[in-house]
Enzyme design. Structure first.
Site, mmCIF file in Angstrom:
data_model
loop_
_atom_site.group_PDB
_atom_site.id
_atom_site.type_symbol
_atom_site.label_atom_id
_atom_site.label_comp_id
_atom_site.label_asym_id
_atom_site.label_seq_id
_atom_site.Cartn_x
_atom_site.Cartn_y
_atom_site.Cartn_z
ATOM 1 N N SER A 185 63.474 -3.387 67.110
ATOM 2 C CA SER A 185 64.797 -3.394 67.840
ATOM 3 C C SER A 185 64.791 -4.112 69.237
ATOM 4 O O SER A 185 64.420 -5.314 69.347
ATOM 5 C CB SER A 185 65.507 -1.858 67.915
ATOM 6 N N HIS A 389 68.523 1.516 60.783
ATOM 7 C CA HIS A 389 67.975 0.994 62.203
ATOM 8 C C HIS A 389 66.584 2.018 62.436
ATOM 9 O O HIS A 389 65.633 1.341 62.625
ATOM 10 C CB HIS A 389 68.813 1.160 63.146
#
Ligand SMILES: *[C@@H]1O[C@H](CO)[C@@H](O)[C@H](O)[C@H]1NC(C)=O
Ligand SMILES: *[C@@H]1O[C@H](CO)[C@@H](O)[C@H](O)[C@H]1NC(C)=O
Ligand SMILES: *[C@@H]1O[C@H](CO)[C@@H](O)[C@H](O)[C@H]1NC(C)=O
Ligand SMILES: *[C@@H]1O[C@H](CO)[C@@H](O)[C@H](O)[C@H]1NC(C)=O
Ligand SMILES: *[C@@H]1O[C@H](CO)[C@@H](O)[C@H](O)[C@H]1NC(C)=O
Ligand SMILES: *[C@@H]1O[C@H](CO)[C@@H](O)[C@H](O)[C@H]1NC(C)=O
Ligand SMILES: *[C@@H]1O[C@H](CO)[C@@H](O)[C@H](O)[C@H]1NC(C)=O
Length: 428
Positions: A185, A389
């Site tokens: 990320s 995620h």
């Protein structure tokens, strides 16, 4: 009922970023009083000690040697690098966490499963970075975290100052280049910033693996995007209540980890649902047993400016420097619009891993990044439709679904020969 109240407070706190400071510090003090005493003596056989350990202690408990090193950035931040040292001749690898996370996220899955341990088992010299502002890097040679100026940074500064400080430290100590940089990320955003703005540092990195890459964000599906129209108000609130810090780690969350999410299945579901709402729904891959550990380590603090920088990307559809507004942009950049990061200048071979259930990283944005980067050695959609995620860090099957391919990439000799690995390069 206690739980309902906490959930409401937490939701309010995390989504508005605006709970009055007094209330939070009172709750924190309350949590501290109750939790550390009753928790320890609760004779809970399911109790996972990782809930109260820091990264270094977790690594040692898992039976590995652990070191901590402090590096100073060019602009004075003191960053903690954790390390599971490899033997002589081992290849150095740097793992870099995402927004609101820390080095701990690479070890939460535990021995035999977590990426940091699997890399150590294979003989790599494993380094775990901590960006400025998180639990382990809340220090500066002259500024204090209680000053707004301390929090005047975004992933731009992490790329321009933090990564160069960490990478230079590791390569100097080991007298060899960094074999692999693995980012999750924000750990990828800041790498792209570093590689385009400071190519002399990028040359010290032989390969980069992006887990859930974040550069372009305008196709994001997460409800976080609904904050966009309110970002000006949000900015003022964050400044007013938190001195520009966003979601610091504190005992409020630890209290929640214990009394909100440790009790029974129903409560666990509510807590996990909040993570799913932001990151994508994937109940099958989520290990509810780990929730108290996760909530004890995350969220770990970030600057409001980092959040705003991402919000700007959502609005503009561009991966570019921070937008200060026309007048200040002219002073800072000699142009009314902030300049784009020059992705076409990045020469490091990069692999892009993404999940189709990831609400924060949309496939359309990943494909656009793929076309913009000149040297992509692998683009890989995790073969699990709901993969989200945070699954890159915590999924039950992360080793099989993600890490095995990471190891395969890291063992390659010829980085430019995709077919030699049996990997398919997709047409751009
Ligand atoms: C928990 O209890 C043990 C002994 O029972 C003690 O050594 C340890 O320091 C305690 N931990 C905390 C966080 O209070
Ligand atoms: C934990 O177990 C010990 C010994 O079995 C007992 O003396 C103690 O009261 C228990 N503590 C709690 C909080 O139940
Ligand atoms: C690594 O090398 C140093 C010096 O070259 C030596 O003293 C040390 O014993 C070696 N360690 C291992 C594990 O081989
Ligand atoms: C990127 O590459 C272009 C063309 O080679 C060059 O003019 C520019 O200065 C580079 N940008 C950076 C930040 O190095
Ligand atoms: C600022 O930009 C203008 C026009 O793009 C250019 O002529 C000028 O040389 C630039 N000034 C500096 C200091 O770079
Ligand atoms: C879930 O986490 C717990 C605690 O680390 C572990 O003992 C268990 O094996 C995990 N379950 C799965 C299915 O991975
Ligand atoms: C790439 O690897 C394959 C299989 O090992 C080999 O046949 C091919 O010649 C290689 N191509 C290049 C350009 O090195």
């Amino acid at each position: 009922m206690r739980l309902t109240a906490i959930v409401c407070l937490l939701t309010f706190y995390s989504f508005s970023g605006a709970a009055p400071t007094n209330m939070i510090s009172e709750l924190s003090a309350f949590a501290r009083r109750i939790s550390w005493t009753s928790w320890n003596q609760s004779n809970n056989t399911n109790f996972n000690p990782d809930v109260i350990l820091n990264t270094l202690e977790m690594i040692r408990r898992a039976g590995y040697p652990a070191e901590a090193h402090v590096v100073t950035t060019e602009d004075g931040y003191l960053l903690t690098l954790h390390r599971i040292p490899g033997g002589n001749g081992s290849l150095p690898v740097l793992l870099q966490h995402g927004l609101l996370c820390t080095s701990a996220d690479w070890v939460i899955l535990g021995k035999g499963k977590a990426l940091a341990y699997l890399l150590a088992d294979q003989g790599y010299d494993v380094w775990l970075g901590n960006f400025r502002g998180n639990t382990y890097s809340r220090a500066h040679i002259s500024l204090s975290p209680s000053e707004s100026r301390f929090w005047d940074f975004s992933f731009n500064e992490m790329g321009i100052h933090d990564l160069p400080a960490m990478i230079t430290f590791i390569t100097n100590m080991r007298s060899q280049p960094l074999h692999t940089y693995i980012g999750h990320s924000m750990g990828t955003s800041s790498f792209y910033v570093m590689a385009s703005e400071r190519p002399e540092i990028a040359r010290m990195v032989q390969m980069m693996i992006s887990l859930a890459p974040v550069a372009f964000t305008n196709h994001m599906k997460s409800p976080v995007k609904y904050l966009v129209p309110f970002w000006r108000q949000l900015k003022v609130m964050l400044q007013y209540f938190f001195h520009d810090e966003f979601l610091p780690q504190n005992n409020f969350f630890r209290f929640f980890a214990k009394y909100g999410c440790d009790q029974n299945i129903v409560e666990n579901e509510i807590c996990a649902d909040m993570i799913f709402m932001i990151c994508g729904y994937d109940r099958e891959q989520f290990n509810y047993t780990l929730l108290p550990v996760i909530l004890n380590h995350d969220p770990a603090g970030a600057s409001a400016k980092t959040l705003l920088h991402y919000v700007q990307g959502l609005q503009s559809g561009k991966f570019r420097q921070f937008d200060y507004g026309r007048e200040k942009n002219l002073l800072m950049y000699n142009s009314s619009e902030p300049p784009n990061y020059d992705l076409a200048n990045i020469t490091v071979p990069i692999a892009l891993f993404y999940g189709s259930g990831d609400r924060l990283v949309n496939i359309v944005d990943v494909k656009r990044l793929y076309r913009a980067l000149p040297n992509v050695m692998d683009i890989y959609e995790v073969p699990w439709p709901k993969f989200n995620h945070v699954d890159f860090l915590w999924a039950k099957d992360a080793p099989k679904l993600v890490y095995e391919r990471v190891f395969k990439l890291m063992k390659r000799k010829n980085l430019n020969n995709v077919t030699s690995m049996g990997l398919q390069r997709r047409s751009k």
